[in-house]
Scaffold this active site. Sequence first.
Site, short mmCIF file in Angstrom:
data_model
loop_
_atom_site.label_atom_id
_atom_site.label_comp_id
_atom_site.label_asym_id
_atom_site.label_seq_id
_atom_site.Cartn_x
_atom_site.Cartn_y
_atom_site.Cartn_z
N GLY A 1 0.80 -1.21 0.00
CA GLY A 1 0.00 0.00 0.00
C GLY A 1 0.83 1.26 0.00
CG ASP B 1 1.39 -2.26 10.49
OD1 ASP B 1 0.31 -2.76 10.83
OD2 ASP B 1 1.70 -2.08 9.30
#
Length: 719
Positions: A22, A135
């Site tokens: 992304g 993350d």
Amino acid sequence: MFEKGMIIQNRYEIIEEVGSGGMSIVYKAKCHVLNRYVAIKVLKPEFSDDTSFVGKFRVEAQSAAGLSHPNIVNVYDVGEENGYYYIVMELVEGITLKEYIQQNGRLPYQTALDFIMQIAAGIEVAHEHHTIHRDIKPQNIIVSKNGTLKVTDFGIAKAATSNTIASSAMGSVHYISPEQARGGYSDERSDIYSLGITFYEMLTGRVPFEGENNVTVALMHIQSEMIPPREYYPDIPVALEKIVLKATQKKPERRYLTTNAMLADLKKASMDPNAEVGIVGGAATNSAPTIQISEEELEAIKNAAPAGTGISMFPVNRAGGELDEANKALESLYQEEEYDEEYDEEYDEDDDSLFDEEYDEEKRELDPKMEKMITIGAIAATVIIAIIIIVAIVSISGGFKKKDKTTEQPSTVESLNMISVVGLEEDKAVAALQEAGIAYEIEREYSDTFEEGIVMRQSVKEGEKVEESDKVTLVISKGQEEVDVPDVVGKTLDEAKAALTAAGFEVDEDDEYNEEVEKDYIISQTPGGNTKAAKGSTVKIVVSRGKEVKVAKVPNLKKKTVTGAESALSEVNLKLGNVSQEYSDSIEEGKVIRQSIEEGTEVKEGTAIDITISKGKEPKTKTYTATFSGSISNSSYSFEEGESVFVELILKVGDASYTIISDYYSEASFPIQLSNCSSVSGLTSNNASLVYSVKDENGSDITGNFSSSGQAKLKAVEQ
């Protein structure tokens, strides 16, 4: 962006694109300075244009470059090329843990335990350097071909959490902690929550929360209780389920406070799958109640996350509009609401990192709401202290109700202030408690951090009140627990390291040549297998390099005889290979013209060297050129008017034949002069003869009517 063949910073050559996410594109490249292959992760243009993001990205990537551990993808370099920002990392051949789970389904608990211990070991080192990942998810963990797991994306993760990034960039919210989902402050315990979710997925093959969209999943992290892993698969060991449930508590203070603490339980579970770890008293117990959030907060989360929290449930609308208004509304909500008790920090003696200066600075920087809480707390504390002082003064001066000294009865229970004895030797701690008049009892536990006989914990904190009738419990270290040392002699290096690491030992490698043990297999270990040693201590293993390869330099064999060449090779433990011959105008017959491996080259002893021997000068060849004389005459043939005959003259030299004449001739053409025929050169023999024949127009042989005096003269020509 980058194209195949591009050279970056006069150093990195782009080989190929290997992946895209992304936020970035990953390329395989070759570093021509260190002659090695690397991975280059390049930020996509929409993030490169954000100067705030780029600044944080560079700082955090440089910080990640300081991390070095076998379970972390090493960061080598950070740079910029034509407006594109990139980081240069270790190239790891393998697949992501997410892909591994998709290919294999739920993992055997032994494999899942080995994997999560490797991941936690890498995260532990990051936390020791005050680097929080933020993350952690299977997509950011690589399973290499040799079975080693490596955590990646440290720099991008932290930089992203400082900006409002679209969910398509940040990826799945299936692994974020409740405090991240709410937009609150995150720390090491947020990583521990994500580790727990990752462990859950490895054990069950699924994530605990699924929903229609990211908002739904985020709300489930905040409000919903997860189904314990053993309800899906009862064969999962109890200890592993307890570790998962401990790591994924809703309230941060109820989780493992450090990765080291989680690792300790994981190691204990590896030795005993039913060990008492994690949440004591039942795997399905969750001491953290379901968190209730207000309608206003719920609506805000549904619309967007607060700016700067690092999570946006919907793509960023850079052009403004309703989404910007939602972001502003939520940010206002978080600034106005009072600090939620679920984020209160509890002091933990094993986790001093909660209080060091750098940690606090980061906390203040990332959570402006916290600054307000601290200010309010400071004011409240000042007021409380002032009230206490006033009460004390009034009590001493008799300002409150005066007591009748003649009727006042002495208190039957006296309170004592607890002192700190943590870190003291047992005898000194006992003496200090006795002097203070505090009763005590002693328990003993193994410890990887405290030496034997040292106080690790005390049940009452320093300064708290202790009644005379109470006993304070001191936990004394029994030193490092001694466990069985696995016997790894004869195993491969990877097998040996995996077995020793799973048993809780550090591994020190050495290597040596060995004629008996195959390369990369273990020759010996210290301490020996099937003995006992302190858990966490180092086991030294000696790895075979295989049979020692002895080398020799190839001597100069040119102009030597075959015997001389063989002797020269034998002196350096080499041998003579194939011998061929060819003519040479410069090298004497019987001497070496050339050798198959050049002089001075290092080769393995016993290697065969081929040579080419001179046959001397090549002898000159002799050829012949034939010329012709004489004629073919008509002796008795009577030609009709206009008639022609076919004449053929053949030169035979050995087995070869050459056509000299093949044509029609009229009566006037005779005699035919052979001196007019072309010469023939390049003949290899001087044994030559001429044969002629004559045929009429019907093909009948009429040679008998003609005669020949033709001759072939051959002249020798040397070449």
